[in-house]
Design an enzyme around this catalytic site. Structure first.
Site, PDB file in Angstrom:
ATOM      1  N   ASN A 201       1.558  50.847  60.967  1.00 20.62           N
ATOM      2  CA  ASN A 201       0.231  50.475  61.442  1.00 20.62           C
ATOM      3  C   ASN A 201       0.184  50.668  62.957  1.00 20.62           C
ATOM      4  O   ASN A 201       1.207  50.951  63.590  1.00 20.62           O
ATOM      5  CB  ASN A 201      -0.142  49.041  61.029  1.00 20.62           C
ATOM      6  CG  ASN A 201       0.796  47.981  61.608  1.00 20.62           C
ATOM      7  OD1 ASN A 201       1.176  48.034  62.787  1.00 20.62           O
ATOM      8  ND2 ASN A 201       1.178  47.006  60.782  1.00 20.62           N
ATOM      9  N   GLU A 204       2.617  48.517  65.059  1.00 22.51           N
ATOM     10  CA  GLU A 204       4.015  48.953  64.985  1.00 22.51           C
ATOM     11  C   GLU A 204       4.242  50.218  65.806  1.00 22.51           C
ATOM     12  O   GLU A 204       5.231  50.323  66.552  1.00 22.51           O
ATOM     13  CB  GLU A 204       4.408  49.195  63.525  1.00 22.51           C
ATOM     14  CG  GLU A 204       4.446  47.928  62.684  1.00 22.51           C
ATOM     15  CD  GLU A 204       4.494  48.216  61.198  1.00 22.51           C
ATOM     16  OE1 GLU A 204       4.961  47.337  60.447  1.00 22.51           O
ATOM     17  OE2 GLU A 204       4.039  49.303  60.772  1.00 22.51           O
ATOM     18  N   ASP A 272       1.855  48.762  51.468  1.00 25.60           N
ATOM     19  CA  ASP A 272       2.583  49.210  50.275  1.00 25.60           C
ATOM     20  C   ASP A 272       1.698  50.089  49.399  1.00 25.60           C
ATOM     21  O   ASP A 272       2.162  51.078  48.829  1.00 25.60           O
ATOM     22  CB  ASP A 272       3.059  48.001  49.455  1.00 25.60           C
ATOM     23  CG  ASP A 272       4.073  47.153  50.191  1.00 25.60           C
ATOM     24  OD1 ASP A 272       4.855  47.714  50.977  1.00 25.60           O
ATOM     25  OD2 ASP A 272       4.083  45.922  49.984  1.00 25.60           O
TER      26      ASP A 272
END
Length: 327
Positions: A201, A204, A272
């Site tokens: 993301n 990060e 995920d």
């Protein structure tokens, strides 16, 4: 969509940190007389696969078979983990779940009342794989890699994906010309060299580069820099309400894909879903941009659900039809 029909014959190896997610769901009617905290009257309980297990769950909903490599404790929670994995579309004879005496099976308990998370209780000890454990996983990986279409590295920084395991597993996959996708951790960010794509993301990716990524231009520069550093053909940065951005090295171009979420209810597990759907459709024959558009639509569905939920193939195809994609 032709690629959707190929999902049932697609096989993907999932390597990563296996977690159990427990939900205690109830309501709050009073404050405790013992301390100024709410008393949650539990009305429902459920336990489901989390971490890399949530990737497995997402793949299963699409009809994709998965081989699972990871680690759990030698405890009762590991039996629950095994039972849950057996309900998904995994090839149990190909799975390798190491039983460790050193670490417990990771269990995260979320207490939810009135559709709001009151608190989360984590039970875990984080230790890297031992040399023997790493050798065992790599041996299993080498035996099944030829049967798979793609590999997902699901890194929650709980010790399964050591620097050595990351490097060796990617090398093996690349040698066999397999797709390798990574849901990364910042601590390992520049160790996923030659992966097909990483899906951090924007927080990060920004943290890894030491800067905030807010504008399209900043995201474009970051995606290109990370892809070049990793020698990767593409780089995806998910951006919450701004959707996602996909850099394709061969075109030297970044595509910005706006979110399709009508209402964001819970972002838990959305990453995920993105990597599961993207990997599945890439393995089933879609191009990078098409697979990203499909995974973006999938994320738009799951963030409208409570908890680390998944999207079924039917829900996904309906969302794409409403959007007007791939008709």
């Amino acid at each position: 969509m032709e690629a959707a029909s190929k999902l049932k014959t697609t096989k993907i190896i999932v390597i990563g940190d296996l977690i159990l997610d427990e939900y205690l769901i109830g309501e709050v009617n009073r404050i405790s007389p013992e301390a100024p905290v709410p008393v949650v009257w539990v009305r429902n309980e459920k336990t489901t696969l989390g971490g890399a297990g949530n990737v497995v769950k997402n793949l299963s909903r699409l009809g994709v078979q998965s081989f699972v490599l990871g680690r759990a404790g030698n405890d009762s929670a590991a039996k629950t983990l095994d039972d849950l994995l057996s309900t998904e579309n995994t090839v149990s004879s190909k799975n390798t779940i190491i039983r460790s005496e050193k670490v417990p099976t990771i269990l995260k308990t979320r207490v939810i009342a009135g559709h709001q998370q009151v608190c989360r209780i984590d039970r875990e000890e984080t230790f890297p794989l031992s040399d023997a454990e790493e050798k065992q996983l790599l041996e299993s990986f080498s035996k099944i890699i030829q049967e798979a279409d793609a590999v997902v590295l699901s890194d929650y920084d709980k010790g399964t994906l050591t620097a050595s395991l990351i490097r060796k597993s990617i090398d093996i996959a690349v040698q066999h010309k397999k797709i390798v996708t990574v849901d990364p951790q910042v601590s390992h960010f520049f160790q996923y060299e030659k992966a097909t794509v990483m899906t951090p993301n924007h927080h990060e990716a920004g943290k890894a580069l030491g800067k905030k990524l807010e504008t399209n231009a900043e995201v474009e520069e970051a995606a290109k820099k990370i892809a070049e550093n990793l020698d990767s053909p593409s780089m995806m940065i998910t951006r919450g309400e701004k959707g996602m951005s996909l850099y394709i090295s061969s075109e030297s171009k970044t595509y910005h894909i706006p979110t399709v979420a009508k209402e964001v209810f819970d972002v838990t597990g959305a990453g995920d879903t993105v990597i599961s759907v993207y990997t599945s459709f890439l393995a089933a024959g879609l191009g990078e941009l098409e697979a990203a558009i499909v995974s973006n639509a999938a994320a738009g569905v799951v963030v409208g659900k409570l908890g680390a939920e998944t999207v079924s193939l039917e829900e996904l195809l309906e969302a794409l039809e409403k959007r007007g994609s791939f008709q």
